[in-house]
Enzyme design. Structure first.
Site, mmCIF file in Angstrom:
data_model
loop_
_atom_site.group_PDB
_atom_site.id
_atom_site.type_symbol
_atom_site.label_atom_id
_atom_site.label_comp_id
_atom_site.label_asym_id
_atom_site.label_seq_id
_atom_site.Cartn_x
_atom_site.Cartn_y
_atom_site.Cartn_z
ATOM 1 N N GLU A 1 0.827 -1.207 0.000
ATOM 2 C CA GLU A 1 0.000 0.000 0.000
ATOM 3 C C GLU A 1 0.865 1.262 0.000
ATOM 4 O O GLU A 1 0.602 2.217 -0.736
ATOM 5 C CB GLU A 1 -0.924 0.014 1.235
ATOM 6 C CG GLU A 1 -1.831 -1.189 1.337
ATOM 7 C CD GLU A 1 -1.262 -2.323 2.179
ATOM 8 O OE1 GLU A 1 -2.027 -2.943 2.936
ATOM 9 O OE2 GLU A 1 -0.034 -2.588 2.078
ATOM 10 N N CYS B 1 -0.182 0.109 7.936
ATOM 11 C CA CYS B 1 -0.767 0.523 6.660
ATOM 12 C C CYS B 1 -2.143 1.138 6.840
ATOM 13 O O CYS B 1 -2.566 1.958 6.028
ATOM 14 C CB CYS B 1 -0.836 -0.668 5.708
ATOM 15 S SG CYS B 1 0.789 -1.197 5.136
ATOM 16 N N GLY C 1 11.506 -38.979 -4.172
ATOM 17 C CA GLY C 1 11.429 -40.203 -4.941
ATOM 18 C C GLY C 1 10.413 -41.121 -4.283
ATOM 19 O O GLY C 1 9.792 -40.769 -3.277
#
Length: 373
Positions: free
Chosen positions: A57, A90, A305
């Site tokens: 942001e 934020c 494997g």
């Protein structure tokens, strides 16, 4: 999941693409993308580039370089953070810049923070829509979501097999089970995970490099070798992982009673050695998982494997599976395949995946998902 207008879906998908720009580079942080839309135009973009760097942001606001126009909308793939760590919250940045509408993909999976950022924004008078392409946004952060909710690394096993579940011909020849496009996708996932692991048999048979080679980039994560008795160090030739330019990224996992001279030989090569306890004839996976957590390794991509694949699935040692199926079959009982002689009676005994995703690579198919335990 929220039903979204076409424009919300389009813009969120762009934000997902932005987040992917930092594929495999943000650990232990999540991949996050953000963009600012004014009217119908994307006017700024941002994505989180790595731990300690600005969040998506904030990157978008910096790219805009001015106050957003009235009616501007912020699209972000993950709920904006509401706590102050190495970077600021934020939610504060969004409120301070004057954005009045935020469209969010996935909610923060951290139980301590989940939904808090959305609540703070709403209490500040910001309109919030959530759940846009939520599944796709969550899928960006398989490793982060597991790490933040469990406190342990995501252990994922990858295998490539034929339609009848064979890893190689009866002779042991296995190059190549899958096609080039599928193998390129493996390189992409190698780049995503901070560590790759293989068994000793794979080292002795294929001598792999275990690097991610995408275009001109060669990336080497931490490389683990499951080798209880250090038999890879008794081979006539030293494996690439113990002698190449990335050898310091290699760690051999052996038992605590491994031969001292072979341990010294490994250390003399410049590779690491983790000596782990034994559990039911195998390396103790719970201790391995804990050691990874202590080392800050939040995800391991195990290229298994048939022997290792059988062990990790039947004993539920891994959290996630990547299964590549080639459009071919060997129809040979002597060819190596997955599974022990379990003598199953009912289909209810089958192992199952959840949150399943499929991808097609020409004639080959990837099925991946969370292993139910």
């Amino acid at each position: 999941m929220t039903s979204a207008p076409d424009s919300d879906t389009i813009f969120m998908r762009q934000a997902i693409g932005l987040a992917s720009q930092a594929w495999g580079q943000t650990h232990p942080n999540p991949l996050v993308g953000a963009l600012i839309v004014e009217g119908t135009e994307v006017v700024a973009e941002g994505w989180h580039k790595g731990a300690g760097q600005p969040h998506a942001e904030v990157e978008a606001f910096a790219a805009l370089g001015r106050a957003p126009a009235e009616g501007a909308v912020l699209y972000v793939t993950l709920e904006p953070c509401s706590t102050v760590g190495r970077t600021g919250a934020c939610t504060n940045a969004i409120i301070d810049c004057g954005i009045r509408k935020v469209v969010v993909g996935a909610v923060d999976p951290n139980p301590a923070h989940s939904g808090r950022g959305l609540q703070i924004l709403r209490e500040a008078g910001v309109e919030v829509e959530q759940g846009i392409l939520e599944d796709e946004c969550n899928d960006l952060n398989l490793i982060f979501n597991h790490w933040i909710t469990n406190g342990t690394p995501l252990l994922a096993a990858k295998m490539a097999m034929t339609l009848d579940g064979k890893f190689a011909a009866a002779s042991g020849h296995s190059q190549w089970v899958t096609n080039e496009a599928a193998r390129e996708d493996v390189m992409r996932w190698r780049r995503y995970f901070p560590a790759i692991a293989v068994g000793a048999n794979t080292i002795l048979k294929d001598d792999p490099s275990l690097t991610s080679r995408l275009g001109s980039e060669v990336f080497c994560p931490t490389r683990f070798v499951f080798d209880r008795h250090l038999k890879t160090l008794s081979a006539p030739a030293l494996p690439k992982l113990y002698s190449d330019e990335f050898k310091k990224n290699t760690v051999i996992l052996c038992l605590e009673n491994a031969k001292a001279d072979l341990v010294e030989k490994a250390l003399g090569c410049g590779v690491g050695v983790w000596m782990l306890p034994e559990d039911d004839g195998h390396i103790d996976w719970s201790v391995f998982r804990a050691r990874c957590a202590e080392a800050g390794i939040c995800g391991v991509y195990i290229e298994a494997g048939p022997t290792l694949a059988t062990e990790v699935i039947e004993a539920a040692k891994v959290d996630y599976l990547f299964i590549y199926k080639a459009a071919k079959f060997l129809s040979d009982a002597a060819a190596s395949g997955i599974g022990s002689n379990r003598q199953t009676v009912k289909m209810t005994e089958a192992f199952e995946l959840a949150d399943v995703q499929h991808a097609i690579f020409g004639s080959d198919v990837l099925t991946r998902g969370r292993l139910l335990k």
